[in-house]
Scaffold this active site. Structure first.
Site, PDB file in Angstrom:
ATOM      1  N   GLY A  19      64.105   6.943  40.867  1.00 27.28           N
ATOM      2  CA  GLY A  19      63.048   6.264  41.830  1.00 27.28           C
ATOM      3  C   GLY A  19      61.821   6.845  41.396  1.00 27.28           C
ATOM      4  N   GLY A  41      53.213  16.165  36.289  1.00 27.17           N
ATOM      5  CA  GLY A  41      53.958  15.290  37.016  1.00 27.17           C
ATOM      6  C   GLY A  41      53.420  15.470  38.615  1.00 27.17           C
ATOM      7  N   GLU A  96      56.851  16.287  42.785  1.00 23.90           N
ATOM      8  CA  GLU A  96      57.038  17.592  43.674  1.00 23.90           C
ATOM      9  C   GLU A  96      55.740  18.205  44.329  1.00 23.90           C
ATOM     10  OE1 GLU A  96      59.426  20.228  41.200  1.00 23.90           O
ATOM     11  OE2 GLU A  96      61.211  19.025  41.672  1.00 23.90           O
ATOM     12  N   GLY A 125      59.470  15.179  34.094  1.00 27.13           N
ATOM     13  CA  GLY A 125      60.030  13.891  33.729  1.00 27.13           C
ATOM     14  C   GLY A 125      59.123  13.040  32.899  1.00 27.13           C
TER      15      GLY A 125
END
Lengths: 323, 168, 758
Positions: free
Chosen positions: C482, C714, C717, C524
């Site tokens: 997602g 990223g 988070e 990722g």
């Protein structure tokens, strides 16, 4: 789920007859609570009698100016009915405070009244629960009982009734109409439908086994006035929507009921009597709370009601004045 | 047990276990896996479908209870290359991430808009006698039966708003 | 090995962004499948014709005690139940590779199912039933009767927190003399915060569909780490890794909880082999709560010492947390504080207690998500004591270099996040006066907090293929949970090879593709994307070499380093041809190039993080203790943004998780039973639509050239980090009480109000 047989009832009479003749049969209408419990092996009927399509979904005026709501009317339809909205807004507000749109579209009036507790120890089949497995004990009594009852609980059970709708029906002095297994029709006050847990919390209502709720009858709505007051429903919960109540308060004029605090919708008789004799809202609520008990983690419900209910009573008075 | 359900306009004759939910009948029997199983207990909304135009949780309904009903699933709303306006809006507004709750959100949104059009109140409706204004708060309350753990909530509001045809 | 300087010096198509694909708000690559319900998740894949027969359904039976052993397990009734094909318990499950004493996310190792009569936690799987239908399997699973010899579980975290020990291989970090500085500080804060167990509650329960073709196993499952799961499964089944093809193309949410894998994968694989037929096994929602991993509870003691003008002189955050009886996972709630604020005297560390509870592991922003809920509130408390604006206090303590290591920051725009956020949000409208703004029954409060989350780069590979149509196919054993992986890989490919986005295909979620670590730790995009960029650069080189060597090409004989790639055309100055034409002539079967990324040798010479600032407006009903978030803004600095749309969604999603952690989320443990009291989505309350008001995320322009060749970082988070603290601070601003035991539910807020006579 254990295997079961299924039939679709063609009439209320046929439904109660089938229930009387078939061992371990249950009615299913919306199914939103029964199937939830069957999947968890909490309910295991051998036969389901689908009453969802019986011609009991109508909402009609009664000759005295009240309203008869068919037991198969969905929660959504009742909440949206123009007469309910105009004359019994507390009922609409209570219904739309419960569940989600999807659940209310399926859940019926009768089924909503007969829904079972959301007590976590009832739901977890690895735990003792006198309601689910009579004689096994009460896991909640010494457990995490934040959501448990403060009124009318017993040593056998401190579960609460989760319905919002039923709280509004209680404060509106609604009547339940039923058809008994012998085919007899009877009616009684909605406040007499549910039992307190006592020693047999597995027996939750005064219905005869196999008795079918056919309608709810609302008496004529009191005209809004300062004395009569308006109608207000307030529910407090952990998130803004789609969650069980911590407590709820329904007020119609001088009548007061609480939700999520007892094994049944709790009509606050002491508070009403105090209000009738001129006590302030805070005094009246304090009179009711004198009989409340704190089981450890649910004491906040007492505080919550003592803070909230007087506010709701005043809001209802204000609404009555402005109407 | 023999049951006939019209799914996305096509009558489907089924012979189902009485225990089979509408959700499992769609997914496992009819291979319409667009309808998702998130909780199987009416607590998430991922399984939302339209039955006779009304949104319900298909997990809390037995297939045999729907004999003769007309069910619309996500597969009946649009297809790749022929997205319906609300599907396109979800794509444009990025109203999903993992995508698992998305079919339920879309079916729920269509059912919700029909409920608003029918004048059904919600807990955000203060005046029960006035026409419904689909404010953002109304929209959010009415879509609260569909959990999105990725939490695309603001984007979902934007997507539905863009096709609602109703002023805020 | 590359160095950071190489990355900084080298230009590349992503940095140049000539076609503008990078940063663009591109719709999700796989979006049309998801909005039409045609993306097949693990339980839904169509079986190939080679799979013998329709799928069978497995349902697992979970332990009803938290600690002890299985004294007897009765399966005869279940075995005789209609449609049942097998019932396995520890007594008859096939042999599997032995479980190592300790294991982690990244090292493959066997994860055998149903291994012994020992029960280590409530909800551990103790049996599986496979039957012809889901209904029959479910009914039979309920007939498996287990008798236990139960031990009293050690399950009351707050009662045993003093038994916490240093996590394996760790030490407290102390700079200066914290104790002395704290004792001497004129203004201090010393409080303890508690965070509860939290559950991922991914919308898609863990599920696997498995079938065998001879000795070759194919599994479709829902995991975040492809190779890790493939290799671990192979070791469990005691077969070569190459005999396992693991597919995980669409994943209904991960958040760390699918970084591991569970018994569904092992038992579906074993049962499919045993029965010679495809088998599907899924967790029920109730099984997800106990039977997968969770974020463990913490107790965090925060001590701050400051001068009257607001300079921190002493700072400490000490965390006690728990894991399962055999684990070593630590929720590192103190770590982020090592890089956040300047203070000459510092002490941070962790204590870990092993308990008879389900397995603790990573959940979105492990560490930061918990830790910011204490320190970022403590800063608010300190600001109030000092009479300084909470944002200004943070800015006063902004470090020039990493306050613990002294290393330079790769880039740090925390102050800019706060300043810009304050302006857009209208922070100047906040008054420190409690409850100054009323709106009907609601009292309004504003709060803010800083956000910080580390950045990582891991080794990964990728391949690019160009075919005779000029279509680029990206192949990588990566996952998209997602997060937007499909989409950003397509953007990188389009930009690198100069082709339209529509001419890019992305294949991920397959163990037979070049390995990448998967999704987690917000590494990722940087990790997978950097490998993709390298593959793209290598493909450009290969194409260029072919072009200049092909007499039929207009580019023949030209300088290959001068070739440009644009709109599907390759060119040297005014000589050009379509990429497809070149490939059709020279490599009609397609041309493949591979690439990879490795962390730079000197990457650790910089302190590298993503940053942000949260601003929240809440409404508190001081009669009932109800809280609503009305308005929320996050401003973030996280390197170059690959896709404005998907990155923003990651950030807003994280912020909403922060709201959940502040207000509603938590699993309460019944210490008598060692079980979680809320076992479903009606009991574990994640935020719903109505909980979230107006909410947005803004991303600052930033490039972090020290992070990787693309200068990206990223965002998955960062959004949660600090968000819950901002909510808690806004509650205080509204009503003047602090609840340091999360979540801040009405009962707790009410008790705090009443304790203050409010």
């Amino acid at each position: 789920m254990r295997p079961f047989t299924y039939e679709r009832a063609t009439s209320a009479e046929a439904a109660v007859k089938a229930a009387a003749e078939t061992p371990n049969a249950k009615f299913i209408a919306g199914g939103t609570n029964l199937l939830d419990l069957m999947k968890l092996e909490i309910e295991h009927p051998a036969h389901l009698i689908d009453v969802g399509r019986l011609p009991l979904a109508g909402i009609e005026d009664t000759p005295d100016g009240g309203l008869r709501i068919g037991s198969m009317a969905t929660n959504s339809h009742v909440a949206a009915d123009a007469r309910v909205r105009a004359r019994y807004p507390v009922l609409t507000h209570a219904i739309v405070a419960g569940g989600s749109g999807q659940l209310r579209n399926k859940a019926t009036t009768g089924g909503n009244l007969l829904q079972r507790t959301r007590c976590a120890y009832f739901y977890d089949t690895t735990k003792p629960c006198n309601k689910r497995a009579p004689g096994s004990g009460c896991g909640a009594l010494e457990g995490l009982n934040r959501n448990s009852a403060i009124f009318g609980a017993s040593h056998a059970c401190i579960a609460t009734h989760p319905s919002d709708m039923a709280v509004a029906l209680a404060v509106l002095d609604a009547t339940v109409e039923t058809l008994s297994p012998s085919g007899q029709a009877r009616s009684f006050a909605v406040t007499d439908l549910h039992r307190l847990p006592g020693e047999t919390p597995d027996v939750e209502t005064h219905l005869i086994p196999g008795e079918l709720i056919t309608a709810i009858v609302l008496p004529p709505a009191p005209a809004p006035s300062e004395e009569g007051g308006g109608q207000v429903y307030r529910k407090v919960r952990d998130r803004a929507s789609y969650a069980a109540g911590l407590v709820s308060v329904a007020v119609v004029g001088g009548k007061v009921a609480f939700g999520a605090v007892a094994h049944k919708p709790w009509r606050a008789a002491q508070a009403e009597a105090a209000l009738a004799s001129g006590a302030s809202p805070a005094e009246a609520i304090a009179a009711e709370l004198a009989q409340a008990s704190n089981n450890g983690r649910n004491g906040f419900k007492i505080s919550l009601i003592s803070r909230l209910a007087p506010v709701v009573i005043k809001e209802a008075r204000k609404a009555g004045r402005s109407a | 047990m023999k049951t006939t359900i019209t799914v996305n306009g096509e009558a489907r004759a089924l012979d189902v276990d009485t225990r089979t939910t509408l959700l499992d009948a769609l997914r496992e029997t009819l291979h319409l896996a667009g309808t998702k199983k998130g909780c199987d207990h009416g607590q998430c909304g991922a399984c939302t479908v339209l039955v006779n135009g009304t949104r319900i949780n298909s997990c809390l309904s037995l297939a045999v209870m729907h004999d003769g009903d007309a069910v619309t699933t996500i597969e009946g709303i649009g297809a790749v290359g022929a997205l319906s306006p609300i599907q396109q809006a979800f794509l444009t507004e990025d109203a999903f991430q993992c995508g698992y709750c998305t079919p339920g959100q879309i079916c729920s949104a269509l059912g919700m808009l029909a409920e608003v059009a029918a004048g059904w109140p919600s807990q955000e409706t203060a005046d029960l006698t006035a026409p419904i204004q689909l404010t953002d708060d109304e929209l959010r309350e009415r879509m609260s039966g569909n959990i999105c753990r990725c939490s695309a909530y603001p984007q979902i509001v934007a997507a539905i708003r863009s096709v609602s045809g109703l002023p805020a | 090995m590359s160095s950071v300087a190489d990355w900084e010096a080298a230009s590349n198509p992503v940095k140049e962004n000539r076609a503008g694909n990078i940063g663009k708000a591109v719709d999700r690559y796989e979006g049309p499948l998801k909005v039409t319900g045609t993306a097949p998740y693990a339980f839904e894949v169509e079986l190939p014709p080679s799979a013998s027969g329709p799928p069978l359904y497995g349902v697992m039976v979970s332990a009803a005690i938290a600690s002890g052993r299985i004294a007897a397990i009765e399966t005869a009734q279940a075995e005789a139940s209609p449609g049942v094909r097998l019932v396995w318990t520890h007594l008859n499950v096939p042999e599997q590779g032995p479980r190592p004493e300790r294991y982690d996310f990244f090292t493959p190792s066997p994860r055998p199912a149903l291994q012994s009569d020992r029960v280590y936690f409530f909800g551990q799987q103790v049996a599986v039933v496979v039957a012809d239908t889901f209904e029959n399997a479910n009914a039979a699973a309920a007939m498996v009767k287990v008798t236990y010899e139960a031990d009293a579980p050690m399950a009351d975290f707050h009662a045993v927190r003093d038994q916490g020990v240093q996590p394996p291989g760790e030490q407290d970090t102390e700079i200066g003399d914290f104790a002395a500085a704290f004792a001497a500080a004129p203004v201090t804060i010393d409080d303890v915060w508690r965070t509860p167990l939290q559950n991922h509650c991914q919308m898609e329960p863990c599920a696997t569909t498995a079938w065998w073709d001879g000795d070759k196993l194919t599994v479709n499952t829902s995991v975040q780490m492809v190779r890790f799961a493939q290799n671990s499964l192979a070791e469990t089944l005691m077969i070569p890794s190459k005999s396992v093809r693991l597919l995980t193309r669409y994943i209904g949410g991960g958040f760390g909880g699918k970084g591991s894998f569970y018994e569904d994968l092992v038992l579906a694989s074993l049962a499919a082999r045993e029965l010679g037929q495809p088998v599907k096994v899924a967790f029920s929602r109730q099984q997800m709560m106990h039977g997968t991993v969770h974020r463990p509870a913490t107790e965090q003691r925060v001590r701050l010492g400051a001068t009257p003008d607001g300079k921190l002189t002493a700072m400490s955050i000490m965390t006690v947390t728990h894991c399962d009886s055999r684990g070593n996972f630590t929720e590192h709630a103190s770590n982020f504080a090592r890089s956040l604020y300047a203070a000459p005297n510092r002490l941070t560390g962790h204590r870990l207690v092993r308990m008879d509870l389900p397995v603790a592991s990573a959940m979105r922003a492990p560490g930061e998500a918990s830790g910011t809920l204490s320190l970022e509130v403590a800063m608010d408390e300190l600001a109030e004591k000092l009479g300084i604006d909470p944002m200004e206090l943070r800015i006063l303590n902004e470090p020039e270099t990493d306050p613990e290591t002294g290393k330079p920051f790769s880039i740090r725009q925390l102050v800019r996040c706060m300043r810009e956020g304050a302006q857009i949000f209208g922070w100047d409208r906040r008054t420190p006066k409690i409850g100054a703004v009323k709106n009907g029954r609601w009292t309004i409060g504003l709060g803010m907090a800083a956000a910080i989350r580390g950045n990582m780069l891991l080794p990964a590979k990728c391949s690019f293929t160009v075919d005779a149509e000029g279509v680029i196919t990206v192949k990588q054993g990566m996952t998209d949970i997602g997060t937007g992986t499909y989409t950003v890989l397509a953007q990188i490919a389009a930009e690198t090879l100069g082709v339209p986005l529509g001419d890019v295909r992305v294949e991920i979620g397959d163990s037979e593709l070049p390995p990448a670590p998967g999704s987690g730790g917000q590494f990722g995009a940087a990790t997978a994307g950097s490998a993709a960029l390298d593959a793209g650069m290598n493909l450009r080189k290969a194409i260029a070499e072919i072009a200049v060597a092909d007499p039929a090409s207009p580019l023949y004989g030209g300088p290959s380093q001068d070739i440009t790639f644009q709109d599907g055309v390759i060119a040297i100055a005014n000589r050009s041809e379509r990429l497809a034409d070149l490939i059709r002539r020279n490599r009609p079967e397609g041309l493949v190039a591979e690439g990879e990324i490795r962390p730079a040798a000197d990457a650790r010479n910089w302190s590298q993080h993503t940053y942000g600032a949260h601003f929240v407006e809440v409404a508190v009903d001081t009669v009932t203790g109800e809280v609503r978030t009305r308005r929320m803004l996050g401003v973030f600095a996280a390197g170059r943004i690959l896709n404005w749309k998907t990155a923003r969604s990651q950030l807003t999603g994280g912020m909403i998780w922060g709201v959940g952690s502040a207000l509603t989320e938590g699993n309460a443990v019944d210490p008598r039973h060692g079980s979680l009291i809320n076992q479903d989505l009606a009991g574990y309350l994640v935020p719903v639509q109505a909980d979230i008001g107006e909410l947005d995320a803004i991303m600052l322009d930033e490039v972090d050239d020290k992070a990787n060749p693309m200068g990206i970082k990223g965002v998955g988070e960062l959004g949660i980090s600090g968000a819950g603290a901002a909510v808690a601070n806004a509650i205080y601003n509204a009503c003047g009480v602090r609840v340091r035991d999360y979540p801040i539910t009405p009962d707790k807020l009410l008790a705090a109000l009443e304790a203050k006579g409010l």
